[in-house]
Structure formats: C-alpha cells, structure tokens
Enzyme design. Structure first.
Site: not given
Length: 464
Positions: A79, A262, A266, A289, A367
């Site tokens: 949070h 909510h 998260d 989570h 070169h």
C-alpha cells in the site's frame, strides 16, 4: 506527468499497528537523492540494514508482499509502495522500527495524505522508463486462472478483473490510466477478506492487527448471533452483525467496485518493485501478490535484456528532423569528416542521429582494407558530433557557436561496424547544462545491438 525524478520536500512520520503482527510500528519517510529509488531501513536492527524495494528482494507473498535482505525483513509494503508510485515519488528512504508497515485504514489514502503534507519536489535527473516492447504474459494458479498481460503503449494504464465466484462481490473490474488522479481513483480502496477466511488466518498467526477499521469483511454465508459474537471477540468489537449476505456490520463501500480497485492498488504497489516507471498497458485477471511480484521480476529481466537495445525506433521512410544540409548549417565539420547523415529525434535532453556506413568511406582505404572495419575513434567522433547538435540546439543562433569536447570517458566497443551498417546514435544529458558545460551519455547501435558507448563532456562557446 513530469519527466524529472521526484522526492519528498521533507520528512513525514506515522505510527500504527501492523495488520498481521499487531505490533505498533513507527515509520518515517525521508527525502532521498536522485537515483536512490525506494529503500526500507530497519532502524531497530543492528547496523540499520536497508532493503531495496525491488522484485528480487521479495521473500514471501502470502496475504502481503514481504521484502527481505539478509536477516532483515519488512512486510505489507504494497500500500505504501502504491502511494509513493501514485504520488510520483521516485526516491525515498522509509525508516521503520519493526518488521511490518502499519496497515492504517487498509487503503493507500493515509499514505497519500502524509506524502502530500510533506510535499514533493522535482529533482535534476530525468526519470527512467521501461517501454514494454512486446506482448508479455504470465499465467499462474490452477488452470491458469490468474493471468497478467502487458502490451506496448506510449503511456501507462492498468485494468484488473476479479471473479471469486462470490454472489456478494460478483465480477468486477477496475481501470487506471496515468492521466487520472491516483488519490481519487485508487487510493481510498481498502483491503478485504472473506468472513470464512478469518478464523484460519488467526489460527495461522495472521491478521492480529485486523479490525473493522482497516478491512472490508465479505459475508458470503450469514452466521448466527453466537458465531457473530465470537467473531466480535476476535476483533475486540461488540455488536457484530453478520446475519445477512453482504458486508460485515453492513459496511458502506467507497466504490461499487472497491474490491477490484483494491486489487488494482495491490497490483500498482507490487509493480512499483520494477524500480522504474513503465510505459505499457497491463491487463490482470484475478491478480495476487505472488503473480504481481513474479510479473515485476519478469519485467526486470526484460529490462536487463533490453538494456543494450536502442530506445528509439528508426524508420528510414520518415523525413528526418535535420537533413545533411541543416546539419552542415549547425556544425563546422565537412566531408569526409562530417559523420552524421541525419537527425531523426531531438528534445531538450536527448538526440538521435543516423550514420549510413558505405564502402566509399575514405578511411576504409587504409583501415583493414581486406576486412574493412570502421575505426572506433571515428564512431566516438560521430557520437560527439551528434552530441554537438544536441548542445547547439539549446542556443538561438547555433551557427555562431561551437562545441569543444573536453573529456571522453568510459569508452567501450562491443562489436565491429562494417560497410552496409547503419549506425544509430542516442545521446542523453546526464545532468542539466550549466555554464555551457554539457555532460552526456552516448551510445551507438548497429543491427539493433549496442556497438559503442561513452560518457562525453563538452563546452559550448560563442565563436570569436
């Protein structure tokens, strides 16, 4: 949205109990320097160990996100991480004298208010972004019921869908785009739990700090008055009402879809563990989570993978911003020493230029003529000329100024450049121009991969 990094204008503090431990924790958020990121410091432990808030440091994801480094842990960071991200804070040091961030009211709003009271200040360095360049998918759970998908986009947005098979919650979705106010759209949504989950959680020594002030309790199956009284004892609250389907104590929701919002909160807090801002569209179905943080780890792997790829997509069919004649009007160089063919992108802080390498280049005569390779010093010179265009674009009459390079550091050659290659130069200011001193990070890409890199410093001065 600002393109500069930001930190707090001053320190701010909060004391409260942890959701799972129930312990009172004192927390202070301090300003931090550019490039610091977000770190958590355990002030109660010997040596005051600090934990970088990045996905690799996630140690556990059961009911919250737990960061760990060595023996030091900090749990329930999601949070606060969401609030820091939503308020635009890139750099901060969070000091805690315990192992869990206080739950407050179960939303991100108390943290948003605290951060806004402290104030936010802009810093000198630019923000870093990871632009999602390909469809990225993570599926998990039984029958892959959890899925997070990211798509390329010029801005950031996230959509969350949830379906727990609940008659109370139903199917919900929530949306957030970077032009919306995080404090209004996402921050007030509170954490939630189903009533039937409470006793097992307590038996597993969790939610010891839970109460009806910091969580929405969903009542799927009404219970008797005696059972409600037992639940009330667990929360230390009398008069618990769970005699009908809905929400414990007939709680009023902040939003009709507060559960989905909510979950979105998260997700944003866990994705902040990527460590830099994102550009892309995120779609998440039943996220949690574990999936969120695994997705953050996946994105961090992609960031490392893509670090050696150009950030700007070159389309040869689009008219350049500066063609060769416009470049000649800005730079004093002339063929065969003019080594930038066109400028395809420029801002106040960055420039992208192109050099088409052909067999007709005069340096190929001597070169490695039997196996022609563009000299590395000329690649650096070409980057410097491109940087000179960036420097001279900051003055109103560039034809009256010249750029003289003072130092060239950290030069690395990663692959050879040969006839037929197209070199793409990308230079970005490493700090603001001061008193005519220009410091730039320079990279040259060929065939989509990094060929040469260096740090350049130059002086812009008016011609006599």
């Amino acid at each position: 949205m600002t393109e500069k990094q930001q930190t707090l204008a001053g320190a701010c503090s909060f004391s409260g109990k942890g959701l799972h431990t129930g312990a009172t924790v004192n927390l202070t958020i301090l300003p931090a320097a550019e490039g610091h990121g977000i770190k958590f410091c355990r002030t109660d432990l010997d040596g005051r160990p600090a934990i970088d808030a990045v996905a690799e440091n996630v140690a556990q994801t059961s009911r919250s996100t737990v960061l760990k480094k060595g023996e030091a842990t900090v749990s329930t960071v999601e949070h606060l991480m969401a609030a820091l991200w939503g308020c635009g804070v890139d750099n901060a040091l969070v000091e805690v004298d315990g192992g869990e961030v206080p739950i407050a009211d179960g939303s991100a709003m108390p943290w948003v208010k605290l951060i806004r009271q402290a104030g936010i200040v802009e810093q000198a360095q630019n923000r870093k972004y990871y632009e999602i360049s390909e469809k990225t998918v993570l599926s998990s759970g039984e029958n892959n019921t959890t899925e997070i998908i990211a798509y390329p986009d010029d801005t950031f947005s996230a959509v969350v869908n949830v379906d727990f098979g609940s008659k109370v919650v139903g199917q919900q979705y929530a949306v957030f785009a970077e032009n919306e106010d995080f404090a209004e759209v996402v921050a007030p949504s509170r954490t939630f739990v189903f009533l039937h989950e409470i006793e097992p959680l307590i038996q597993n020594n969790l939610i010891r700090g839970g109460d009806l002030d910091n969580a929405i309790v969903i009542v799927e199956q009404p219970v008797s008055a005696d059972k409600a009284a037992q639940i009330g004892k667990l929360f230390g609250r009398e008069g618990i009402s769970a005699d009908r389907q809905g929400y414990l104590n007939n709680l009023d929701l902040h939003f009709d879809n507060e559960i989905a919002r909510h979950k979105l909160l998260d997700l944003l807090g866990d994705l902040a563990l990527v460590g830099i801002r994102l550009k892309g569209r995120i779609f998440a179905t039943r996220p949690g989570h574990k999936a969120n943080t695994e997705f953050a780890k996946l994105l961090r792997k992609h960031i490392k993978r893509d670090a050696d790829k150009p950030t700007f997509k070159y389309n040869p069919n689009i008219e350049p911003l500066y063609d060769i004649n416009q470049i000649k009007a800005m730079l004093p160089h002339r063929p065969p020493f003019l080594l930038v063919d066109k400028i395809i992108h420029i801002t106040e802080e960055s420039v992208v230029g192109i050099k088409n390498v052909t067999m007709n280049e005069p340096f190929f005569v001597g070169h490695f003529p039997d196996e022609p390779v563009m000299p590395g010093v000329l690649i650096v010179e070409a980057m410097a000329q491109c940087g000179g265009i960036l420097a001279l674009s900051t003055v109103p009459d560039p034809e009256n100024y010249s750029t003289y390079f003072m130092t060239i550091d950290g030069v690395k050659y990663r692959q050879k450049v040969v006839p037929g290659d197209t070199l793409q130069f990308e230079l970005r200011l490493s700090e603001p121009i001061r008193r005519g001193i220009v410091k730039m990070d320079a990279r040259a890409y060929v065939r989509g991969s990094l060929a040469t890199e260096a740090q350049l410093m130059a002086l812009v001065t008016k011609n006599k």
